[in-house]
Each structure stands twice: as C-alpha cells, then as structure tokens.
Write an enzyme that holds these catalytic residues in place. Structure first.
Site, short mmCIF file in Angstrom:
data_model
loop_
_atom_site.label_atom_id
_atom_site.label_comp_id
_atom_site.label_asym_id
_atom_site.label_seq_id
_atom_site.Cartn_x
_atom_site.Cartn_y
_atom_site.Cartn_z
N LEU A 43 -12.49 0.64 -3.26
CA LEU A 43 -12.39 -0.48 -4.21
C LEU A 43 -12.12 0.04 -5.63
O LEU A 43 -12.29 -0.68 -6.60
CB LEU A 43 -13.68 -1.31 -4.19
N ASP B 33 -4.32 0.92 -9.33
CA ASP B 33 -5.76 0.68 -9.51
C ASP B 33 -6.11 0.45 -10.97
O ASP B 33 -6.84 -0.48 -11.31
CB ASP B 33 -6.57 1.86 -8.97
N SER C 196 -13.36 4.74 -9.22
CA SER C 196 -12.98 5.74 -10.22
C SER C 196 -12.11 5.12 -11.31
O SER C 196 -12.31 5.37 -12.50
CB SER C 196 -12.31 6.96 -9.59
N GLU D 46 0.84 -1.20 0.00
CA GLU D 46 0.00 0.00 0.00
C GLU D 46 0.88 1.25 0.00
O GLU D 46 1.86 1.32 0.74
CB GLU D 46 -0.89 -0.04 1.25
N GLU E 119 -7.11 10.78 -13.83
CA GLU E 119 -7.22 10.95 -12.38
C GLU E 119 -6.33 12.11 -11.91
O GLU E 119 -6.73 12.93 -11.10
CB GLU E 119 -6.76 9.63 -11.74
N TYR F 212 -3.61 12.46 0.59
CA TYR F 212 -2.93 11.52 -0.32
C TYR F 212 -1.82 12.26 -1.08
O TYR F 212 -0.67 11.81 -1.13
CB TYR F 212 -3.95 10.94 -1.30
C1 GLA Z 1 -5.19 4.70 -4.04
C2 GLA Z 1 -4.39 5.09 -5.28
C3 GLA Z 1 -3.38 4.00 -5.65
C4 GLA Z 1 -2.53 3.62 -4.44
C5 GLA Z 1 -3.40 3.37 -3.22
C6 GLA Z 1 -2.57 3.16 -1.97
O1 GLA Z 1 -6.00 3.60 -4.31
O2 GLA Z 1 -5.25 5.31 -6.38
O3 GLA Z 1 -2.58 4.43 -6.72
O4 GLA Z 1 -1.55 4.59 -4.19
O5 GLA Z 1 -4.31 4.42 -2.97
O6 GLA Z 1 -1.81 2.02 -2.08
#
Ligand code: GLA
Length: 382
Positions: A122, A169, A125, A32, A157, A219
């Site tokens: 999940l 993702d 997007s 993560e 994004e 983030y």
């Molecule tokens: C979100 C981001 C991913 C990743 C996760 C954390 O889902 O879209 O790119 O950085 O958080 O692992």
C-alpha cells in the site's frame, strides 16, 4: 492518531510541535508495472497513511522518533547515507534530495507513525517520503511545489532505498482526491480524476501476509528487462524511447532475437496500457463489470507473463472466480506478496471474508487480513 502523535512529540522532545501532516497510502485499480515504462496507471490515495509532526531544534542534527518501531534515531545533516533496511533511510533520502536541490534544511525533531500496514503493497514508503518532505517544507517555509515533492520522494526511493520505482506511488500519495482514482499518464504526468462510484459494490483488499525478501531485486530486474525490449525494438523503429511507443506487432519483429521471458514482459506492458485505457472508458460509462473483467486479465498477465505474482496471490484471485458477487480481483502493486484488490458486492463482504479466511488458512496455515478502505485526499496538513 493526531493527538497520539502530538503527545508523543511532547514526551520525547519536551516541546510543542509545529503542526501535524498526513500523507496517504494508495491502491491501484489497474495499470501495474506500467509507470516506469511511461505508460498509464489508475491509482487512488486511501484513508490510511503516515502522520508526521515536526519542530525546529536549533541543532546541527535531526532526531526522529518512530512510534511504530518505538525507536529514536539521530541523523547528521552533513553526512547522510542510507542505512540498509532501516526506516530512517527513507527520511534521510528525502532530506538529501532537498539539500541537493538547494533547500537549506536545518535541524529538526520529528515524530511519525501511521495506520497503514507496512509491506502490504500500500506504499507505506512513498507515504513516509511524501509526509516527511511536505512537513520539512512547511516547517522551513520552502513552499515546495507538489511536483518537486513527488520527484524528490521518488529519487529518495531510487538513491537511498535502492528500488528503481516508477512515479505512481508518490504521485498518488500527493495528488489523491477523495472518492476519486487518478488516471495518470506517466510519460508527461498529465492526469484526470475519475469518480469511483461502485454502487452496490465496494473495494476490498486481501493481504496475503507474505513479503518476499527478493522483491526489490526482482523489481529492478523487471525494469531492466523492459529496457532490453526497448533497446532491441529501437533497431527496427525510430523514435522509440519506451514500451509506451510499441505495439504488439513490433514485438513480432524482434521475437526471433530475444529471450521468450523478456519478450513476455514487453507483451504484458503493452497489453496493460491498453487495459487501462479500456478501464477508464468503462468507468466513464459506469460499466463496473467491464472494469472487473479487465482486472482479472491484468492478474493473468502479471502472473503468467510478467511473473511477479506468487502462489498466495494466485490462490486468492482463483478463489474469487467461483463467487458471482466478486466482479474483479487481481494482485496489486509490485508483487511477490502484499494484497489483492477486489471489487465485491457490499452485502456479501462478511461471507467473503469468512470463506476466504478459512480456505487460506487450510492451504497456507495462516490467516489473511482484510482492509476495507476508502479513497481520500493527498498529502496535507491536518
Ligand atoms: C511499486 C512501485 C511503483 C509501481 C508498482 C507496480 O509499487 O513503487 O512505482 O511500479 O510497484 O505497478
């Protein structure tokens, strides 16, 4: 869902759609906040996702209907701009990327909807972006390579939604494979599929039903903090371009010159990359208990060092520690809400849901949701 979406299309646009496309959401077993640090991740696409249907309309604009929001939205193809907080932003972002890459997108009508919970971590997007990009490419015969689709979706994004996300993702949504997780090296995008055979265990997601509004800015801030560690380390080391290039001993050297919290971010990412390697080795050997231990360690790191957890997520993970039939639990995704991912003995899942739901209700005055998911294939026509 397929029939529903086709019927809606005919009702709204009075014509037959071209075809129906699906792009899944994702889980992440481990790894993560490592993707944008050129590290390792281990996601898998799931059976829930976004369905899109589309047809050309011969007009200079496109009309999109969202089943979930019960709303139609028109976009002019020559002046695309984000509309903050609106679902159409993701679609416009992808169209804009295709246009910039020279693909002649013409007017289309589109209906989309899904069975993927939004805001649960999940990656709804990414699923929308990938489904939309894929459907437009198929409609107009662009034959977009998968890697381009992944990159345009990520760029959408960044530039339209304003989240500086990594590649995980979108990669998982497009490249997912039934019953497998993907060990992805986010530096060069090399990857391996790992069968996820959990035997008497299963994956279970617990949704906190919490979404913190500052999650996006937090983030982006984490991303900047990681860059700060790299910048500092570059003064002592040659050839360092990301946290992927650093070992814990390198952080010792810059410790006196850097804020404690920022240093912790770097420590977490370096440790998490090691955990993903260990987890992939454990999976190969069928050592599921080891994977579970690593998941708990990831949660600890995300909560204490990376500081992206919240009290609801911590509570859910803590609750599992006294249950010997849960062998791994951690927060999943960007953080500040969303789901925990748990490895739990199948036959105990019912009992687990009961006691967790009641403990969570007592503590937070609301009920969590539970999702039993399976791992499925990536973006495709259905
Ligand atoms: C979100 C981001 C991913 C990743 C996760 C954390 O889902 O879209 O790119 O950085 O958080 O692992």
């Amino acid at each position: 869902m397929k029939t529903q979406i086709i019927e809606k299309f005919i009702e709204v646009f009075q014509q037959e759609p071209h075809s129906v496309y699906f792009s899944p959401g994702r889980i992440n077993l481990i790894g993560e906040h490592t993707d944008y640090n050129e590290g390792f991740v281990m996601p898998g696409a799931i059976n829930l996702g976004i369905y899109v249907t589309i047809a050309a309309n011969g007009l200079p604009f496109s009309r999109i209907y969202s089943i979930d929001f019960d709303e139609e939205f028109s976009i002019s193809l020559n002046s695309l701009a984000p509309k903050k907080g609106h679902w159409a932003t993701y679609i416009m972002g992808v169209v804009s990327q295709l246009q910039q890459a020279g693909y002649p997108v013409k007017g289309f009508d589109m209906v989309f909807g899904g069975d993927l919970p939004v805001g649960a971590g999940l990656s709804s997007s990414a699923a929308i972006e990938c489904a939309v990009g894929f459907s437009i490419s198929s409609l107009f015969g662009f034959n977009l390579p998968k890697h381009s689709l992944i990159h345009y979706a990520q760029k959408a994004e960044h530039l339209f939604a304003g989240v500086q996300c990594g590649i995980m993702d979108q990669f998982a949504s497009v490249m997912g494979k039934k019953d497998h997780v993907i060990k992805l090296d986010c530096r060069d995008l090399s990857f391996d599929y790992f069968p996820l055979d959990l035997g008497v265990f299963q994956l279970l997601l617990v949704d906190t039903q919490v979404q913190h509004s500052l999650a996006d800015s937090a983030y982006n801030r984490r991303r900047n903090e990681c860059a700060e560690v790299v910048l500092m380390a570059q003064q002592n080391q040659v050839g360092v371009t990301s946290l992927r290039d650093l070992k814990l001993k390198h952080l010792d050297e810059i410790k006196p010159f850097i804020d404690r919290a920022v240093l912790d971010r770097g420590t977490y990412v370096i440790e998490e990359n090691e955990r993903v390697i260990k987890a992939s080795e454990a999976l190969k050997e069928g050592e599921i208990f080891k994977v579970g231990e690593l998941m708990y360690a990831t949660h600890e790191g995300l909560s204490r060092k990376y500081d992206v957890s919240c009290q609801e997520l911590d509570f859910l993970v803590d609750q599992t520690k006294s249950l010997d039939y849960v062998i791994g639990s951690r927060m999943m995704g960007g953080g500040f809400g969303g789901c925990t991912i748990n490895i739990i003995q199948k036959e105990k899942a019912g009992h687990f849901k009961e006691i967790i739901a009641s403990a969570y209700l007592d503590k937070f005055g609301k009920s969590p949701k539970f999702y039993t998911i399976s791992l499925g294939d990536g973006t495709r026509e259905i």
